[in-house]
Design a protein around this motif. Structure first.
Motif, PDB file in Angstrom:
ATOM      1  N   VAL A 112     -19.664  35.993  -4.587  1.00 59.81           N
ATOM      2  CA  VAL A 112     -18.285  36.365  -5.611  1.00 59.81           C
ATOM      3  C   VAL A 112     -18.653  37.623  -6.279  1.00 59.81           C
ATOM      4  N   ASN A 150     -13.391  39.123  -6.128  1.00 58.71           N
ATOM      5  CA  ASN A 150     -13.385  38.602  -4.636  1.00 58.71           C
ATOM      6  C   ASN A 150     -14.189  37.461  -4.561  1.00 58.71           C
ATOM      7  N   ASN A 151     -13.592  36.249  -4.563  1.00 59.31           N
ATOM      8  CA  ASN A 151     -14.200  34.914  -4.639  1.00 59.31           C
ATOM      9  C   ASN A 151     -14.247  34.427  -2.827  1.00 59.31           C
ATOM     10  N   GLU A 152     -15.488  34.533  -2.325  1.00 59.83           N
ATOM     11  CA  GLU A 152     -15.556  34.356  -0.994  1.00 59.83           C
ATOM     12  C   GLU A 152     -16.426  33.058  -0.904  1.00 59.83           C
ATOM     13  N   GLU A 212     -12.377  26.122   1.272  1.00 61.40           N
ATOM     14  CA  GLU A 212     -12.758  27.822   1.013  1.00 61.40           C
ATOM     15  C   GLU A 212     -11.857  28.147  -0.286  1.00 61.40           C
ATOM     16  N   ALA A 213     -12.207  29.082  -1.079  1.00 59.90           N
ATOM     17  CA  ALA A 213     -11.446  29.841  -1.991  1.00 59.90           C
ATOM     18  C   ALA A 213     -10.093  30.141  -1.534  1.00 59.90           C
ATOM     19  N   LYS A 252      -8.624  34.188  -3.567  1.00 59.65           N
ATOM     20  CA  LYS A 252      -9.674  34.837  -3.737  1.00 59.65           C
ATOM     21  C   LYS A 252      -9.813  35.948  -4.940  1.00 59.65           C
ATOM     22  N   ASN A 253      -8.573  36.326  -5.000  1.00 57.87           N
ATOM     23  CA  ASN A 253      -8.717  37.705  -6.412  1.00 57.87           C
ATOM     24  C   ASN A 253      -7.820  37.058  -7.522  1.00 57.87           C
TER      25      ASN A 253
END
Length: 229
Positions: free
Chosen positions: A103, A136-138, A155-156, A159-160
């Motif tokens: 993240v 940015n969440n990965e 998965e996220a 993401k933003n």
């Protein structure tokens, strides 16, 4: 964003006035790396690892006592965040969870440093204002139900999404380093925040683990102050 724009404008205005009054004001560049993680009361703390991110920007050095003491505002793009350690833990519903991925929190940091130069050895410290530009969440989360059944992986999705985060942050910075006569310097710094970066009413962000978390980072960077004319 208005607060950051006003603060940045004020810093550059101060620099412009100072440069008109003192020939020894020096502008410069800085680039390096953050080694960041989380501080504060973090639930499931052992599932969050340090991560490395980029930092870089500009600075202006305004001498107060020539060759010894100065004020140095900086404007830095700074990547903070954490890495999810792939360790299984029990969630609030009694099931098992495992998170994987990084993240990133991308900030505009504006420290205003008081800087002492003792024969090239530098000691510096001061307050810092930070504005969250984006995240940015990965993260990929695998959940195993408490009563058995097949694990599910999510998965996220957004993401933003920064809607659950406090975009304005007040903090501090302190460090040591060495500066050569030609203006080249090496700095080791620590930066922390006074406030939590997740909104206090948000219990959903990482299942509430980070509700009382603050940013924390060690910084290693090179700087260069351009010689004044």
């Amino acid at each position: 964003m208005k607060k950051s724009a006003i603060l940045i404008g004020a810093l550059f205005a101060t620099a412009a006035v100072s440069s008109a009054q003192a020939q020894d004001v020096r502008f410069g560049l800085r680039a390096g790396a953050n080694y960041s993680n989380l501080a504060g009361n973090v639930r499931n703390e052992n599932t969050y690892n340090n991560k490395v991110g980029f930092l870089g920007g500009v600075m202006v050095n305004v001498p107060v006592v020539e060759g010894f003491f100065s004020v140095q505002p900086e404007i830095l793009y700074s990547q903070k965040g954490f890495e999810n350690k792939p360790t299984e833990f029990t969630n609030v519903l009694g099931g098992k969870q495992k998170r994987e991925g990084n993240v990133n929190y991308n900030y505009l940091d504006v420290p205003v440093l008081l800087k002492v130069n003792a024969g090239g050895f530098i000691v510096e410290a001061g307050p810092q204002y930070s504005y969250l530009l984006s995240s940015n969440n990965e993260t990929r989360t695998t959940t195993t139900p408490a009563l058995g059944g097949s694990p599910t992986t999510v998965e996220a999705r957004d993401k933003n999404d920064v809607s659950g985060l406090n975009r304005n942050e007040l903090g501090y910075l302190a460090g040591v380093g060495y500066q050569a006569d030609n203006g080249l310097s090496l700095s080791l710094r620590y930066t922390g925040a006074f406030s939590d970066f997740v909104k206090s009413d948000d219990d959903t962000y990482f299942n509430g683990d980070l509700k009382n978390a603050r940013h924390s980072a060690f910084q290693l960077s090179l700087g260069y102050l351009i010689p004044s004319k």
